[in-house]
Design a protein around this motif. Structure first.
Motif, short mmCIF file in Angstrom:
data_model
loop_
_atom_site.label_atom_id
_atom_site.label_comp_id
_atom_site.label_asym_id
_atom_site.label_seq_id
_atom_site.Cartn_x
_atom_site.Cartn_y
_atom_site.Cartn_z
N LYS A 129 5.02 -1.53 -8.24
CA LYS A 129 3.99 -1.56 -8.69
C LYS A 129 3.38 -2.78 -9.57
N ASP A 172 6.29 2.03 -2.75
CA ASP A 172 7.36 2.58 -1.97
C ASP A 172 7.65 3.85 -2.80
N THR A 230 1.65 -4.75 -4.67
CA THR A 230 0.10 -4.11 -4.70
C THR A 230 0.42 -3.21 -4.74
N LYS A 231 1.20 -2.12 -3.55
CA LYS A 231 1.54 -1.04 -2.76
C LYS A 231 3.07 -1.45 -3.17
N GLU A 284 3.82 -3.39 -0.15
CA GLU A 284 3.82 -4.56 0.86
C GLU A 284 3.03 -5.37 -1.18
#
Length: 129
Positions: free
Chosen positions: A82, A75, A72-73, A55
């Protein structure tokens, strides 16, 4: 260019090896929110790319006609990390190009009101009327 908010998908056949047919999904949402995901037809145990979804926030660079997504996020299974900036080209027809694959617009952004209503029971909907 005529890109629009919503979901874009593109398929990359034999991405990392024969049979590794990858599907990219790019989602551009209002409020500059974005997600990028990858799924493969071949399981990682057989050499396929791992599935992942990240994300971030997006902005459109009109000079270069590209979309920049800042992650921002991330995996743990893969994808950009990030704070990394991912560049997505906007093509003349309004489709997007990610990792060499053309991704075409497939559906508009989800409607929060419609989603909330579809999750309600008939009784809750009647109470709203």
């Amino acid at each position: 260019s005529a890109f629009r908010l919503g979901t874009y998908t593109g398929k990359a056949p034999d991405y990392s090896c024969p049979g590794d047919h990858v599907t990219w999904e790019l989602i551009l949402l209002p409020g500059s929110k974005a997600s990028i995901s990858c799924t493969s037809a071949l399981s990682p145990s057989k050499g396929g790319s791992p599935s992942w979804s990240v994300e971030g926030t997006w902005e459109h660079d009109e000079d270069d006609d590209e979309i920049l997504v800042t992650v921002t996020k991330d995996d743990p299974l893969g994808g950009p990390k990030k704070d990394r900036e991912v560049k997505i080209d906007v093509l003349e027809d309004g489709s997007l190009k990610f990792k060499g694959t053309q991704c075409c617009w497939t559906k508009p952004p989800p409607d929060p009101l419609a989603e909330a209503m579809s999750a309600m029971t008939l009784k809750e909907l009647k109470a709203l009327a």
